[in-house]
Scaffold this motif. Structure first.
Motif, PDB file in Angstrom:
ATOM      1  N   LYS A  79       0.873  -1.181   0.000  1.00 55.04           N
ATOM      2  CA  LYS A  79       0.000   0.000   0.000  1.00 55.04           C
ATOM      3  C   LYS A  79       0.907   1.227   0.000  1.00 55.04           C
ATOM      4  N   ALA A  80       1.534   1.489  -1.133  1.00 62.50           N
ATOM      5  CA  ALA A  80       2.480   2.611  -1.217  1.00 62.50           C
ATOM      6  C   ALA A  80       2.467   3.151  -2.636  1.00 62.50           C
ATOM      7  N   LEU A  81       2.819   4.426  -2.776  1.00 60.21           N
ATOM      8  CA  LEU A  81       2.841   5.042  -4.106  1.00 60.21           C
ATOM      9  C   LEU A  81       3.797   4.325  -5.051  1.00 60.21           C
ATOM     10  N   SER A  82       4.852   3.733  -4.478  1.00 65.73           N
ATOM     11  CA  SER A  82       5.835   3.030  -5.318  1.00 65.73           C
ATOM     12  C   SER A  82       5.197   1.871  -6.097  1.00 65.73           C
ATOM     13  N   SER A  83       4.038   1.370  -5.614  1.00 67.40           N
ATOM     14  CA  SER A  83       3.351   0.281  -6.325  1.00 67.40           C
ATOM     15  C   SER A  83       2.873   0.719  -7.707  1.00 67.40           C
ATOM     16  N   LEU A  84       2.710   2.045  -7.893  1.00 63.10           N
ATOM     17  CA  LEU A  84       2.239   2.537  -9.201  1.00 63.10           C
ATOM     18  C   LEU A  84       3.228   2.191 -10.317  1.00 63.10           C
ATOM     19  N   TRP A  85       4.486   1.935  -9.947  1.00 64.61           N
ATOM     20  CA  TRP A  85       5.472   1.508 -10.948  1.00 64.61           C
ATOM     21  C   TRP A  85       5.111   0.160 -11.566  1.00 64.61           C
ATOM     22  N   GLN A  86       4.196  -0.570 -10.913  1.00 64.78           N
ATOM     23  CA  GLN A  86       3.834  -1.905 -11.422  1.00 64.78           C
ATOM     24  C   GLN A  86       2.713  -1.864 -12.457  1.00 64.78           C
ATOM     25  N   ILE A  87       2.144  -0.666 -12.698  1.00 66.94           N
ATOM     26  CA  ILE A  87       1.022  -0.583 -13.654  1.00 66.94           C
ATOM     27  C   ILE A  87       1.463  -1.026 -15.049  1.00 66.94           C
ATOM     28  N   ARG A  88       2.588  -0.483 -15.500  1.00 67.79           N
ATOM     29  CA  ARG A  88       3.029  -0.812 -16.857  1.00 67.79           C
ATOM     30  C   ARG A  88       3.416  -2.286 -17.001  1.00 67.79           C
ATOM     31  N   PRO A  89       4.223  -2.848 -16.057  1.00 66.55           N
ATOM     32  CA  PRO A  89       4.528  -4.286 -16.162  1.00 66.55           C
ATOM     33  C   PRO A  89       3.253  -5.151 -16.136  1.00 66.55           C
ATOM     34  N   LEU A  90       2.268  -4.742 -15.311  1.00 69.31           N
ATOM     35  CA  LEU A  90       1.029  -5.521 -15.231  1.00 69.31           C
ATOM     36  C   LEU A  90       0.280  -5.437 -16.563  1.00 69.31           C
ATOM     37  N   ARG A  91       0.236  -4.232 -17.160  1.00 68.43           N
ATOM     38  CA  ARG A  91      -0.442  -4.078 -18.454  1.00 68.43           C
ATOM     39  C   ARG A  91       0.213  -4.992 -19.494  1.00 68.43           C
ATOM     40  N   LYS A  92       1.543  -5.049 -19.441  1.00 70.27           N
ATOM     41  CA  LYS A  92       2.318  -5.874 -20.384  1.00 70.27           C
ATOM     42  C   LYS A  92       1.948  -7.358 -20.227  1.00 70.27           C
ATOM     43  N   ILE A  93       1.841  -7.785 -18.944  1.00 73.64           N
ATOM     44  CA  ILE A  93       1.486  -9.187 -18.660  1.00 73.64           C
ATOM     45  C   ILE A  93       0.089  -9.499 -19.208  1.00 73.64           C
ATOM     46  N   ILE A  94      -0.857  -8.564 -18.982  1.00 77.79           N
ATOM     47  CA  ILE A  94      -2.231  -8.784 -19.447  1.00 77.79           C
ATOM     48  C   ILE A  94      -2.258  -8.834 -20.979  1.00 77.79           C
ATOM     49  N   GLU A  95      -1.519  -7.943 -21.626  1.00 77.28           N
ATOM     50  CA  GLU A  95      -1.508  -7.927 -23.099  1.00 77.28           C
ATOM     51  C   GLU A  95      -0.809  -9.164 -23.664  1.00 77.28           C
ATOM     52  N   GLN A  96       0.212  -9.611 -22.963  1.00 76.45           N
ATOM     53  CA  GLN A  96       0.955 -10.791 -23.431  1.00 76.45           C
ATOM     54  C   GLN A  96       0.105 -12.058 -23.327  1.00 76.45           C
ATOM     55  N   LYS A 105      -6.903   0.583 -18.311  1.00 76.77           N
ATOM     56  CA  LYS A 105      -7.196   1.850 -18.999  1.00 76.77           C
ATOM     57  C   LYS A 105      -6.310   2.039 -20.224  1.00 76.77           C
ATOM     58  N   GLY A 106      -5.109   1.486 -20.180  1.00 75.63           N
ATOM     59  CA  GLY A 106      -4.173   1.643 -21.300  1.00 75.63           C
ATOM     60  C   GLY A 106      -4.346   0.603 -22.392  1.00 75.63           C
ATOM     61  N   ILE A 107      -5.353  -0.270 -22.270  1.00 79.65           N
ATOM     62  CA  ILE A 107      -5.602  -1.303 -23.283  1.00 79.65           C
ATOM     63  C   ILE A 107      -6.876  -0.920 -24.032  1.00 79.65           C
ATOM     64  N   PRO A 108      -6.875  -0.943 -25.359  1.00 76.00           N
ATOM     65  CA  PRO A 108      -8.099  -0.585 -26.095  1.00 76.00           C
ATOM     66  C   PRO A 108      -9.299  -1.420 -25.619  1.00 76.00           C
ATOM     67  N   ALA A 109     -10.452  -0.769 -25.509  1.00 76.00           N
ATOM     68  CA  ALA A 109     -11.661  -1.416 -24.965  1.00 76.00           C
ATOM     69  C   ALA A 109     -11.959  -2.738 -25.641  1.00 76.00           C
ATOM     70  N   SER A 110     -11.717  -2.834 -26.949  1.00 75.94           N
ATOM     71  CA  SER A 110     -12.046  -4.072 -27.681  1.00 75.94           C
ATOM     72  C   SER A 110     -11.164  -5.244 -27.254  1.00 75.94           C
ATOM     73  N   ARG A 111      -9.992  -4.943 -26.672  1.00 80.67           N
ATOM     74  CA  ARG A 111      -9.066  -6.022 -26.279  1.00 80.67           C
ATOM     75  C   ARG A 111      -9.030  -6.243 -24.773  1.00 80.67           C
ATOM     76  N   ARG A 112      -9.841  -5.492 -24.043  1.00 88.77           N
ATOM     77  CA  ARG A 112      -9.808  -5.619 -22.577  1.00 88.77           C
ATOM     78  C   ARG A 112     -10.509  -6.900 -22.123  1.00 88.77           C
ATOM     79  N   PRO A 113      -9.937  -7.589 -21.120  1.00 86.48           N
ATOM     80  CA  PRO A 113     -10.634  -8.744 -20.549  1.00 86.48           C
ATOM     81  C   PRO A 113     -11.813  -8.289 -19.682  1.00 86.48           C
TER      82      PRO A 113
END
Length: 368
Positions: free
Chosen positions: A61-78, A100-108
């Protein structure tokens, strides 16, 4: 189906156990199961049962967790899961921003499970921002409706957590070897009527109520002995010392035994004559109470939260109005004088929980 579950860590607890159970059910039915967490001691079991674990620090529960948004998006897209299922607030927020960074048509599709009565605020509200919000009991449904009125009632789905009746069979008896070991370690337990209070050592579990009860019972019923099954983590050591001092001051050293953290909880529940559920706050479900009832041990507990829902369906004679100490004492006395066995439990099965959850996933997929 390809389902990705997200939770902080995989060490121990109800959220973790539920994740493993759904992962196992997915694999058994031929689906693909992915779990994203910071890892933990349950990972080998998860992987041995056919799921893929992806390690990502989504637990702080820390602001530093926001650094994980991009890696998580990558995992979801992969991996392109059909369903993303969040089970905790930090992973839910990170998933919210990642999607939010994934086009709506490709979102799970997005599913959440509300496992607890979280503090009511914007941070917790994220758990109600999903296409379907699973509540683990009717008490949790009520909590969501009262505190998050913007969550559409038709999107809240009550799916009780469940247990495997084969793991807690009715009439289960510990082995002679186990009993010998216990009576060797704790000779004071032999030939006693055992009242068991299971759960971690915290101020929430009602240990003070147990001490008061034993003070009232010890003269009239010298054969009654109380068991506290559960350990104290380092932060709670001072509270455990406080409890043990209180036991001493009440002259109950010979009447209450603390056995610490145990992995053989089924044996202790089966050995006990009555299991108590005396938490100071409502529990969202009350798994241990259900496990005790499943092996045939009566449970006496306060009439609130998930425990009340279980008792009202399985063993209503164990329900006590909250904090009614007189009725609690009377009910226990009745059980001492007229021991009873609980009928086999047919509700709250693990199979139902898994089937209902997988059916919900399928329902979402049919929306496409």
């Amino acid at each position: 189906m390809k389902v990705m579950q997200l939770l902080p860590e995989l060490n121990s607890g109800g959220v973790e156990r539920g994740t493993l159970e759904i992962a196992r059910a997915l694999v058994q039915q031929g689906h693909t199961s992915l779990v994203v967490s910071n890892g933990g001691r349950l990972v080998p079991e998860l992987e041995a049962e056919g799921s893929t674990h992806i390690q990502l620090p989504i637990y702080k529960k820390a602001l530093s967790s926001l650094w994980q948004i991009r890696p998580l998006r990558k995992i979801i897209e992969q991996h392109q899961p059909d369903i993303v299922h969040v089970r905790s607030r930090v992973p839910a927020w990170l998933t919210h921003f990642a999607l939010k960074g994934i086009p709506a048509s490709r979102r799970p599709h997005l599913v959440s499970t509300v496992h607890g009565f979280y503090s009511v605020n914007r941070y917790s509200a994220i758990m109600t921002h999903a296409e379907k919000v699973i509540a683990v009991s009717d008490s949790v449904v009520e909590y969501i409706r009262q505190n998050y009125p913007t969550c559409p009632p038709q999107d809240i789905v009550r799916i009780y957590r469940g247990i495997d009746p084969k793991a807690f069979p009715h009439g289960y008896q510990p082995t002679a070897q186990w009993l010998n070991q216990v009576y060797n370690d704790y000779p004071q337990l032999e030939n006693k009527f055992l009242l068991c209070l299971p759960g971690r050592i915290t101020r929430l579990k009602g240990h003070e109520t147990l001490i008061q009860l034993m003070s009232q019972l010890k003269q009239q019923y010298p054969q009654v002995h109380a068991l506290v099954v559960g350990g104290a983590d380092a932060k709670k050591q001072a509270y455990l010392d406080e409890l043990q001092n209180s036991v001493q001051q009440h002259g109950l050293t010979e009447h209450i035994t603390f056995v610490g953290h145990r992995s053989d909880i089924r044996e202790w529940l089966a050995l006990s004559d009555v299991v108590l559920s005396l938490s100071n706050q409502a529990e969202t479900f009350g798994r241990t109470a259900l496990e005790a009832l499943s092996v045939g041990t009566p449970v006496i507990g306060w009439k609130r939260g998930g425990v009340a829902e279980i008792l009202s369906q399985v063993y209503p004679q164990g329900l006590i109005e909250v904090d009614d100490q007189v009725s609690l004492l009377r009910n226990i006395q009745q059980h001492i004088e007229h021991p009873v066995t609980v009928a086999p439990v047919t509700q709250f099965s693990l199979q139902d929980m898994c089937q209902n959850t997988l059916a919900l996933y399928q329902q979402l997929l049919q929306r496409k």
